[in-house]
Structure formats: structure tokens, C-alpha cells
Scaffold this motif. Structure first.
Motif, short mmCIF file in Angstrom:
data_model
loop_
_atom_site.label_atom_id
_atom_site.label_comp_id
_atom_site.label_asym_id
_atom_site.label_seq_id
_atom_site.Cartn_x
_atom_site.Cartn_y
_atom_site.Cartn_z
N MET A 527 0.83 -1.21 0.00
CA MET A 527 0.00 0.00 0.00
C MET A 527 0.86 1.26 0.00
SD MET A 527 -3.08 -0.97 -0.32
CE MET A 527 -4.00 0.51 0.06
N ILE A 528 2.01 1.23 0.67
CA ILE A 528 2.92 2.37 0.61
C ILE A 528 3.41 2.57 -0.81
CG2 ILE A 528 5.22 3.18 1.30
CD1 ILE A 528 3.35 3.58 3.56
N ALA A 529 3.79 1.47 -1.46
CA ALA A 529 4.27 1.55 -2.85
C ALA A 529 3.18 2.10 -3.76
CB ALA A 529 4.74 0.18 -3.33
N LYS A 530 1.95 1.64 -3.57
CA LYS A 530 0.84 2.13 -4.39
C LYS A 530 0.59 3.61 -4.16
CE LYS A 530 -2.05 -1.83 -5.54
NZ LYS A 530 -3.41 -2.38 -5.50
N SER A 531 0.72 4.05 -2.92
CA SER A 531 0.47 5.46 -2.61
C SER A 531 1.50 6.37 -3.27
CB SER A 531 0.47 5.68 -1.10
OG SER A 531 1.78 5.54 -0.56
N GLU A 532 2.66 5.83 -3.56
CA GLU A 532 3.70 6.61 -4.23
C GLU A 532 3.49 6.67 -5.75
OE1 GLU A 532 7.50 5.78 -1.27
OE2 GLU A 532 7.24 4.56 -3.07
N GLY A 533 2.61 5.80 -6.25
CA GLY A 533 2.36 5.78 -7.68
C GLY A 533 3.48 5.16 -8.49
N THR A 534 4.36 4.45 -7.82
CA THR A 534 5.48 3.81 -8.53
C THR A 534 5.12 2.36 -8.85
OG1 THR A 534 6.47 3.19 -6.42
CG2 THR A 534 7.21 5.26 -7.42
N GLU A 535 5.92 1.75 -9.71
CA GLU A 535 5.68 0.35 -10.07
C GLU A 535 5.90 -0.53 -8.85
OE1 GLU A 535 7.14 -2.93 -13.41
OE2 GLU A 535 7.91 -0.89 -13.46
N LEU A 536 5.03 -1.53 -8.72
CA LEU A 536 5.16 -2.44 -7.58
C LEU A 536 6.46 -3.22 -7.67
CD1 LEU A 536 1.60 -3.99 -7.10
CD2 LEU A 536 2.76 -2.38 -5.59
N PRO A 537 7.09 -3.46 -6.53
CA PRO A 537 8.30 -4.31 -6.52
C PRO A 537 8.02 -5.68 -7.12
CG PRO A 537 8.06 -3.20 -4.41
CD PRO A 537 6.80 -2.91 -5.19
N GLU A 538 9.08 -6.31 -7.65
CA GLU A 538 8.95 -7.59 -8.32
C GLU A 538 8.37 -8.66 -7.39
OE1 GLU A 538 11.73 -10.66 -11.01
OE2 GLU A 538 12.65 -9.02 -9.88
N LEU A 539 8.61 -8.52 -6.10
CA LEU A 539 8.11 -9.50 -5.12
C LEU A 539 6.62 -9.74 -5.29
CD1 LEU A 539 8.97 -9.78 -1.39
CD2 LEU A 539 6.58 -9.51 -2.03
#
Length: 622
Positions: A527-539
Motif C-alpha cells: 500500500m505504501i508503494a501504491k500510494s507513491e504511484g510507482t511500479e510495484l516491486p517484483e516481489l
């Protein structure tokens, strides 16, 4: 004044409403404080610990090559990738909120969920069968149910409910204040959750007709005689079937949100819906089920579908309003049950309410009914207005609900060979014992390990919800293989492997209950990654994550003191659901799958599960 606070956008909407109506708030805002002892915040686990436990949970689900690749991806995420940065931002959120997960989880798991709430999200509860010898018996039962719920509500509102404990840890009691007076309003993209602590009326639905009944006045809760008269009056005035407006609430959420907007524009519908939203709870007086409904299924399995959907549009599917948190259901052919909308809380507080109600009614079973009053508040008929567009929407919703009702395949039964006492007698955990039995059952039928979800409550922490116990382990799969291999293993060897599997599950369960498991931490980082609008980590794109979160076996223990059980559908099209109530001498099960899937069969699952439980006890007793 009518006050609605959206849980997401935090704005206030004002609409004209009769001044006597309760004030509705955002669900997380309640005037109640039910915690006598302070409750700590939900922790964020150590990132390295989470990745290690995550990898351990993947071993039984991946091939060697898949695991090796996932191990590389996790290592990069932890050391050189986005992991530490996302974790640091999650720790900031922890510092600045009372619960770092609360709003995200409510939005993603519930209010943003777009499939129909019936079967997919809202569980049903089936109570023990009852016998009504004459029509008035059902009215008396309904009156006592209403009184019981109102008494329970007063106990909650007064703060007299006892603080529950898990060993020495106090549990968050706030969910108990969120059951009654709560409603989920449909909305495009993300629904809204509304709550009032001031409800004085209930809604009763009979033969698709909606009635408003004020059950609390300045003198307190209406007398039993007045309530019996009011319920009988509703039944008498419901001989003509109403349009099945309630079936609209069983459609997918975006379609229902659109239809809801159309409904609001007609006649007095807006005020009717406000009355439904601000009610304490809904009571559904159902029609008897046709005899042929029981041709292929036992009573409990058929009643499970009645509790979740109303069975079909030909019976009771229009006699519902699925957005209300609590819908009690009674029918003259001996059914008592409940459906609850899952957004505000988990199952255990709902089970406590249900047991309270049944105990209250049972205590009055042999007492004479109060004389039916001639002086009672006449229930108000809430007559929706419709047009061609709404009539068309009803047809579409009817098709959706009927297909879903027909597709859900329930096998509900009481396993009466033994219960929790016998499992404890061989010094094993009843919950872990049952969980391992489910995995052996799944492996027997599917010849592969399940991605197995068991719900663990996080009520040790303020405003927390659940964590996932990843029940599948290397040890549980090894035990399942030995049970099914046909190779000659001594009972002692099988017992040792079974105990290892059970103890591993106990370890996983303890981690989850203390906020130290895997899934919610990974969810927070995502959710932190999504809030930044960046591509999700490969994990999050890796087969390890996608396979281990495709839960083809979903389970939960919901303990009732009464002979009641909770039921729900699978969370994936080719999965199983299994809810269970272990009691001292027996275990109640509600197993589910979808008929549309050729790879699953609920009856086979239920039969193999019963044999597996028996076999495991035999092994454990050696």
C-alpha cells in the motif's frame, strides 16, 4: 440534520431529514468507549523476520526452481531493493496513526470490494432448528428476539460488557459497539460505512414489504405484548407480496451503487433508505421453504443458503437488505439465523450477540406469553416507488442473485464422533488439529498442497482486524503425503509427524495473533508503494506471492456456545470455504465450494474431512 462522514474522503454531507432521526457517523467514530484497559497499537514486524517467515511459508507451494527464483527476488527486495525504504515509510505511518492498517484494510478488503457481498463476503449464521406449533409462536419468538437484541444493545451502550482477555492481554472491545446501528452504503468505487449509537427503531421485512417499528421510547423497550402485536400486524398486512426491492442489494456493488442513485430520486425513497440506514437492525420474516429444497441436502445445508442469500427470488431473496450489518431471519418452518455484513467487524462479536439472543429466548421458552396488546405502535409501511429503470434493475439483480444462490454448494454437518474435549485429552490443540485435518483432506482430493488461509484475530491491538495464519507448512504436507501414500508407516511414526504438523501450526497461529506474521506486513508495504504511484516491486508479481495469496482453502473458527454455526463461500472460483465451531463433545462444520468448478466437490470434501478427523484421533490416541 443528517451527518455522513466518508471513511475515505472525510467530507460531510448534509441532507434534510426529520429531526427525530439518529445521527449517522463514519463507522470508526463512535461515542462509546468499551475498553476498560488500554490497548496497545498493532506492531510492524521486523522486515528481515517477515521475509524469512514468508520464504518458509512458500516451500510447500513452489517447485525447487520457483523457490530458488523467489528466494533471489526476496533477497534483492530486502537488501538492495525497495523493501527497507517502504518499511521506513510504514514505520512513519505507524507513528502517526492509532492503527497503521485500519483504513487501508477497510477500504481494500471490504468497502472497495466490488463483487456481491452475498456468499463472497457476508457470512450467514444458522441457529439450531426450532418448532413453532401455531402461527402466534413465531410472533412471540420474534418479539423475544427483538427484546433480546435491544437488551444487548443497552448493555453495550452502557459499557457494562466485560472486557475479554487472551491470557493476560486485554482485547479491544470496540467491535462490539460497531455491530448494531451500522450500515454499508453503496457508492461508486468505494462504499461508505455509516454508524449510529442512537437507533430507536428496527426494520422488519415480510413478503418483500418493508416496515419501520419504533422499539424504544421514553419508557424503554416496548413490552413483549406490544411487540407480539406489532409483528402479527406486519404479518397480516403482508399477504400481498411486495416488489423485491431488497434484491438490488445482492448485486455487484458498482451496479447497486448506480441503481441506488436511481432509487433515491423517486418519491419518498430517500427517506425510506435513511430509515433503513439508521435502524438498529433488520428482522426478516421469511416464507417457508418448499419441501423440494431439501431433496438433495440436509436441513443445515439448505438453511446456510437461506442465511446467505434467501435461497432464491422465488422464496426469500427479495426479503433482504444486505447492506445492513445485522439481519436476523426467522421463518415459520423453524429457522432462526442471521446474515451479517462483514465490513465493521469479525465473526466472534457477532457470535456473542447471537448466543446472547438464543439464551434469552430459551430462558423464556416455558413462560407464558404476555397478553397481546391492543395498544401498540402500529408499524409504518415503507413503500418504495419504482419506475421502468428500477424494474429492469430488479430483473438484472434477480438473475445475479439466483445464479449465485444456485452456484454455491454447501455441506453443513455436525461431526459427533468427538469434540474439543477428546482432542485436548490427547494433549493436542483442537484448532490446530482441525486445521491439519482440512489440509490432509484437501491434499487427498486435489493431490497438491493448498494455499490455506485461516483468520486470526488481532484484537490484542487497538482498532485492528485480522492476520492470516498461513496454515500450510512443510510439516503439514509431509503428514498429508504419509497419510495418503499407502506406505507402511507405524502409527507411532504417523503420530510423530502429525504432532510436528500440529505444533508448527500452533507456532504460526501464535505469530499471527501477536501481529508477527507475514501477510498484513507485506500488504502494508504494498500500500505504501501504491500510494507513491510507482511500479510495484517484483516481489508482488512473483509466483511465490501470487500463488501463496490465491487462497484455495479458506477457513476460520467461530465458536458459538449454542448449536449454531457460521457459513460463507470460497474466496476463489476453484476453492473451498470451511467454517467450524468446535464444542466440547462435537464439531459443527460449514463447507462450501462452487458447483461451476469441476475440480471441487463440497460433498467429497465433507466426507473425507470426517474420515480424516476420525483417523487422526485414532493416530493420536496410540
Amino acid at each position: 440534520m443528517y451527518k455522513v462522514l466518508s471513511n475515505v474522503s472525510k467530507y460531510i454531507v448534509y441532507n434534510g431529514l426529520r429531526k427525530t432521526s439518529p445521527v449517522l457517523h463514519e463507522a470508526s467514530i463512535t461515542t462509546l468507549n468499551l475498553n476498560q484497559q488500554p490497548i496497545p497499537k498493532q506492531p510492524i514486524p521486523d522486515l528481515k523476520q517477515t521475509t524469512e517467515r514468508y520464504l518458509r511459508s512458500l516451500k510447500p507451494l513452489l517447485t525447487d526452481d520457483e523457490y530458488k527464483n523467489t528466494e533471489r527476488i526476496v533477497s534483492e527486495f530486502l537488501i538492495t531493493g525497495a523493501g527497507p525504504r517502504l518499511h521506513a515509510k510504514l514505520l512513519e505511518r505507524y507513528q502517526n496513526t492509532d492503527n497503521w492498517m485500519k483504513e487501508w484494510w477497510l477500504e481494500v478488503a471490504y468497502l472497495g470490494y466490488r463483487l456481491p457481498v452475498i456468499v463472497h463476503s457476508s457470512p450467514g449464521t444458522v441457529g439450531p432448528p426450532i418448532t413453532f406449533h401455531r402461527p402466534d409462536d413465531m410472533y412471540v419468538y420474534a418479539a423475544r428476539l427483538i427484546t433480546a437484541v435491544c437488551n444487548y444493545n443497552e448493555m453495550i451502550k452502557s459499557g457494562k460488557i466485560k472486557q475479554e482477555m487472551a491470557h493476560n492481554d486485554p482485547l479491544d472491545m470496540q467491535p462490539y459497539g460497531m455491530i448494531l446501528g451500522t450500515h454499508r452504503r453503496p457508492n461508486k468505487v468505494i462504499d461508505k460505512l455509516l454508524h449510529t449509537d442512537e437507533a430507536k427503531h428496527i426494520i422488519i421485512i415480510s413478503n418483500n414489504n418493508f416496515f419501520k417499528l419504533c422499539v424504544v421510547n421514553k419508557d424503554g423497550i416496548l413490552s413483549e405484548g406490544k411487540l407480539v402485536a406489532a409483528v402479527k400486524d406486519i404479518a397480516d398486512r403482508s399477504n400481498t407480496q411486495g416488489k423485491p426491492i431488497g434484491i438490488l442489494t445482492g448485486n455487484d456493488r458498482d451496479t447497486w451503487a448506480k441503481d441506488y442513485s436511481l432509487l433515491l430520486e423517486l418519491g419518498n425513497n430517500r427517506n425510506i433508505i435513511k430509515d433503513i440506514e439508521s435502524s438498529l437492525f433488520i428482522l426478516c420474516l421469511d416464507k417457508d421453504l418448499p419441501k423440494d429444497a431439501f431433496n438433495e441436502k440436509n436441513n443445515a445445508s439448505v438453511r446456510a443458503v437461506q442465511s446467505m442469500t434467501g435461497c432464491s427470488s422465488y422464496v426469500n431473496a427479495g426479503n433482504r437488505w444486505h447492506d445492513k450489518t445485522v439481519q436476523y431471519i426467522i421463518s415459520a418452518d423453524g429457522f432462526i439465523g442471521m446474515e451479517y455484513e462483514h465490513s465493521p467487524c469479525e465473526g466472534i462479536p457477532v457470535a456473542v450477540l447471537h448466543d446472547y439472543v438464543l439464551k434469552y429466548i430459551a430462558a423464556r421458552e416455558n413462560s407464558a406469553m404476555d397478553r397481546m396488546s391492543v395498544d401498540f405502535p402500529r408499524p409504518e409501511l415503507l413503500k418504495f416507488e419504482t419506475n421502468d429503470a428500477i424494474d429492469c434493475a430488479i430483473e438484472i439483480a434477480t438473475d445475479t442473485v439466483d445464479k449465485l444462490s444456485d452456484n454455491i454448494d454447501m455441506e453443513c454437518f455436525t461431526f459427533d464422533k468427538f469434540g474439543a474435549d477428546a482432542i485436548k485429552a490427547i494433549k493436542l490443540s483442537p484448532d490446530s488439529f482441525i486445521q491439519i485435518a482440512m489440509q490432509v483432506t484437501f491434499y487427498n482430493l486435489q493431490k497438491k498442497a493448498p494455499a490455506h488461509y485461516e483468520s486470526a484475530t488481532l484484537r490484542r491491538f487497538i482498532n485492528a482486524r485480522t492476520e492470516c495464519i498461513r496454515s500450510t507448512s512443510i510439516e503439514s504436507v509431509e503428514f498429508a503425503k504419509i497419510m495418503l501414500s499407502g506406505k507402511c508407516k507405524s502409527k507411532q511414526q504417523k503420530k510423530e509427524m502429525m504432532i510436528r504438523a500440529i505444533n508448527t501450526h500452533k507456532e504460526y497461529a501464535a505469530q499471527a495473533a501477536t501481529g508477527q506474521s507475514v501477510d498484513r506486513h507485506l500488504f502494508g508495504l504494498k500500500m505504501i508503494a501504491k500510494s507513491e504511484g510507482t511500479e510495484l516491486p517484483e516481489l508482488y508479481k512473483d509466483v511465490g506471492y501470487t500463488r501463496s495469496t490465491y487462497f484455495n482453502l479458506t477457513s476460520s473458527q467461530v465458536p458459538y456456545k449454542s448449536a449454531s454455526f457460521m457459513c460463507y463461500g470460497p474466496v476463489v472460483p476453484d476453492g473451498y470455504g470451511c467454517c467450524y465451531n468446535p464444542r466440547p463433545k462435537d464439531i459443527l462444520f460449514a463447507c462450501s465450494s462452487f458447483k461451476s468448478c469441476n475440480e471441487t466437490n463440497t460433498r467429497d470434501f465433507a466426507c473425507v474431512l470426517q474420515q480424516t478427523l476420525y483417523d487422526m484421533r485414532d493416530i493420536g490416541s496410540e
